[in-house]
Scaffold this motif. Structure first.
Motif, PDB file in Angstrom:
ATOM      1  N   LYS A  93       1.985  72.548  -8.359  1.00 39.99           N
ATOM      2  CA  LYS A  93       0.791  71.741  -8.607  1.00 39.99           C
ATOM      3  C   LYS A  93       0.213  71.159  -7.320  1.00 39.99           C
ATOM      4  CE  LYS A  93       3.004  70.503 -12.920  1.00 39.99           C
ATOM      5  NZ  LYS A  93       3.880  69.508 -13.543  1.00 39.99           N
ATOM      6  N   THR A  94       0.999  71.190  -6.263  1.00 36.47           N
ATOM      7  CA  THR A  94       0.600  70.530  -5.023  1.00 36.47           C
ATOM      8  C   THR A  94      -0.709  71.043  -4.436  1.00 36.47           C
ATOM      9  OG1 THR A  94       2.971  70.356  -4.601  1.00 36.47           O
ATOM     10  CG2 THR A  94       1.475  69.781  -2.806  1.00 36.47           C
ATOM     11  N   PRO A  95      -0.965  72.365  -4.414  1.00 38.74           N
ATOM     12  CA  PRO A  95      -2.224  72.835  -3.821  1.00 38.74           C
ATOM     13  C   PRO A  95      -3.463  72.242  -4.477  1.00 38.74           C
ATOM     14  CG  PRO A  95      -0.716  74.664  -4.069  1.00 38.74           C
ATOM     15  CD  PRO A  95      -0.086  73.499  -4.769  1.00 38.74           C
ATOM     16  N   ASP A 151       2.697  55.995  10.844  1.00 43.70           N
ATOM     17  CA  ASP A 151       1.517  55.127  10.853  1.00 43.70           C
ATOM     18  C   ASP A 151       0.447  55.546   9.840  1.00 43.70           C
ATOM     19  OD1 ASP A 151       2.620  53.606  12.913  1.00 43.70           O
ATOM     20  OD2 ASP A 151       1.828  54.966  14.447  1.00 43.70           O
ATOM     21  N   ALA A 152       0.679  56.622   9.114  1.00 43.28           N
ATOM     22  CA  ALA A 152      -0.320  57.117   8.160  1.00 43.28           C
ATOM     23  C   ALA A 152      -0.160  56.426   6.812  1.00 43.28           C
ATOM     24  CB  ALA A 152      -0.178  58.630   7.992  1.00 43.28           C
ATOM     25  N   PRO A 153      -1.261  56.107   6.137  1.00 43.97           N
ATOM     26  CA  PRO A 153      -1.137  55.640   4.752  1.00 43.97           C
ATOM     27  C   PRO A 153      -0.572  56.773   3.895  1.00 43.97           C
ATOM     28  CG  PRO A 153      -3.420  56.095   5.274  1.00 43.97           C
ATOM     29  CD  PRO A 153      -2.664  56.236   6.550  1.00 43.97           C
ATOM     30  N   LYS A 154       0.183  56.419   2.855  1.00 45.37           N
ATOM     31  CA  LYS A 154       0.892  57.423   2.062  1.00 45.37           C
ATOM     32  C   LYS A 154       0.340  57.491   0.638  1.00 45.37           C
ATOM     33  CE  LYS A 154       4.055  57.123   5.492  1.00 45.37           C
ATOM     34  NZ  LYS A 154       3.690  55.890   6.194  1.00 45.37           N
ATOM     35  N   LEU A 155       0.352  58.707   0.115  1.00 45.39           N
ATOM     36  CA  LEU A 155       0.105  58.934  -1.319  1.00 45.39           C
ATOM     37  C   LEU A 155       1.327  59.634  -1.875  1.00 45.39           C
ATOM     38  CD1 LEU A 155      -1.578  59.045  -3.924  1.00 45.39           C
ATOM     39  CD2 LEU A 155      -2.612  61.172  -3.078  1.00 45.39           C
ATOM     40  N   GLY A 156       2.125  58.926  -2.669  1.00 47.82           N
ATOM     41  CA  GLY A 156       3.258  59.544  -3.326  1.00 47.82           C
ATOM     42  C   GLY A 156       2.775  60.409  -4.480  1.00 47.82           C
ATOM     43  N   PHE A 157       3.463  61.517  -4.700  1.00 46.18           N
ATOM     44  CA  PHE A 157       3.111  62.449  -5.766  1.00 46.18           C
ATOM     45  C   PHE A 157       4.386  62.730  -6.556  1.00 46.18           C
ATOM     46  CE2 PHE A 157       1.620  67.002  -6.855  1.00 46.18           C
ATOM     47  CZ  PHE A 157       0.946  66.561  -7.987  1.00 46.18           C
ATOM     48  N   PHE A 158       4.371  62.392  -7.834  1.00 43.88           N
ATOM     49  CA  PHE A 158       5.555  62.536  -8.685  1.00 43.88           C
ATOM     50  C   PHE A 158       5.132  63.122 -10.023  1.00 43.88           C
ATOM     51  CE2 PHE A 158       9.443  60.297 -10.676  1.00 43.88           C
ATOM     52  CZ  PHE A 158      10.302  61.289 -10.227  1.00 43.88           C
TER      53      PHE A 158
END
Length: 325
Positions: A93-95, A151-158
């Motif tokens: 699903k990542t792409p 230093d990058a903002p993160k978007l977790g994907f679960f």
């Protein structure tokens, strides 16, 4: 008593945490083994086959939702986030998410190292300008992310409703761990399966082709292979049942006849009808899902579902630490 046939040093190569969980699980009553140990290479392959089954609605339903909402997620998240996927598996699903985002990097995390490296290579080939930083490890514990994204903002994907595999207090602990790993300013895009008719749920975890049964019994094959064990795999049948009181599907392996066996030099017996509890898959109503996220330190900011309300995808942001609500 069934005794294993092993080569010297075979059991010593096993993951110590796997050994500890299995031995403790067989000593417990009722017996239970954490579901994360399903995912050796063969288990990961079998799970990917499960996601294509006609009875297994979660994958195709969530995928359709993600295709529809990805541009909106990208707008809410903003550019430059590092996408951190917990339990990435095949990254199927990542792409969808990567194409919509303007990400600074992609960090897939998985416990199955071989599978992780192969799927990461596929993503790197599909997105040649993207920094891909695979991380082998158990995301149930706080995990140090690569220095390149510090230093990058993160978007977790679960995705995949994997949060449902844990009992609620463990789910809250995991959400707090994710918040700790991702840091301040993080967001989390998470899939959660909805409560629905028991017959639909049971069919999804006990398919006619027997793929889920093979996935469940593969855990016994792994124990035999890695822990110098002699479990009679053919003596165990796959069982999936709906527990309405706990709003979850349970998977068990049930002994069809009395048996005795060894695991890592330890002797065990099981009577006919006794089970090994191998997986839970909790289902959440809309309010339940939001309460769970808040308890884990995340504020839901957007929620999407399919026309039949089978599945939900929620975007949440990390709450600041505070002493009072």
């Amino acid at each position: 008593m069934l005794k294993p046939e092993i080569e010297d040093g075979q059991a010593s190569l096993a993951d110590p945490a796997f050994r500890a969980d299995v031995l403790r699980g067989f000593e417990m009553r009722p017996r239970a083994i954490p579901a994360r140990w399903f995912y050796d290479r063969r288990g990961s392959e079998l799970f990917e086959a499960i996601t294509d089954l006609p009875e297994y609605y979660p994958t195709r339903t969530e995928t359709a939702i993600l295709r529809r909402i990805a541009p909106e997620v990208a707008k809410l998240a903003g550019p430059g986030r590092a996408l951190v996927e917990f339990g990435s598996g095949s990254s199927m699903k990542t792409p969808i998410v990567l194409r919509a985002l303007d990400p600074s990097a992609y960090v897939p995390i998985d416990i199955s190292g071989d599978f992780l490296r192969e799927s990461s290579a596929v993503i790197a080939d599909a997105f040649p300008g993207l920094t891909v930083l695979p991380l082998e490890g158990d995301f149930l514990r706080p995990i140090a992310l690569p220095a390149q994204i510090a230093d990058a903002p993160k978007l977790g994907f679960f995705p995949g409703s994997t949060i449902g595999n844990m009992v609620p207090h463990e789910s809250v602990d995991l959400l707090r761990t994710m918040k700790e790993s991702l840091g301040e300013g993080a967001m989390l895009l998470i899939g959660m399966d909805r409560i629905k008719a028991p017959e639909v749920l049971v069919a999804a975890y006990d398919d006619a082709a027997g793929v889920t049964a093979a996935f469940n019994r593969n855990l016994l094959d792994r124990i035999n292979r890695e822990l110098a064990a002699a479990l009679p795999v053919d003596n165990f049948s796959h069982v999936a049942r709906w527990n309405d009181d706990r709003a979850r599907i349970e998977m068990h392996l049930e002994a069809q006849a009395d048996c005795a066996f060894t695991i890592d030099g330890h002797d065990f017996t099981m009577a006919a009808g006794e089970t090994i509890h191998t997986e839970n898959s909790h289902k959440y109503g809309p309010r339940d899902a939001r309460v769970l996220l808040h308890a884990g330190g995340w504020t839901p900011i957007a929620e999407w579902t399919d026309p039949d309300d089978l599945f939900a995808v929620i975007l949440a942001e990390a709450q600041p630490s505070r002493l009072a609500p």
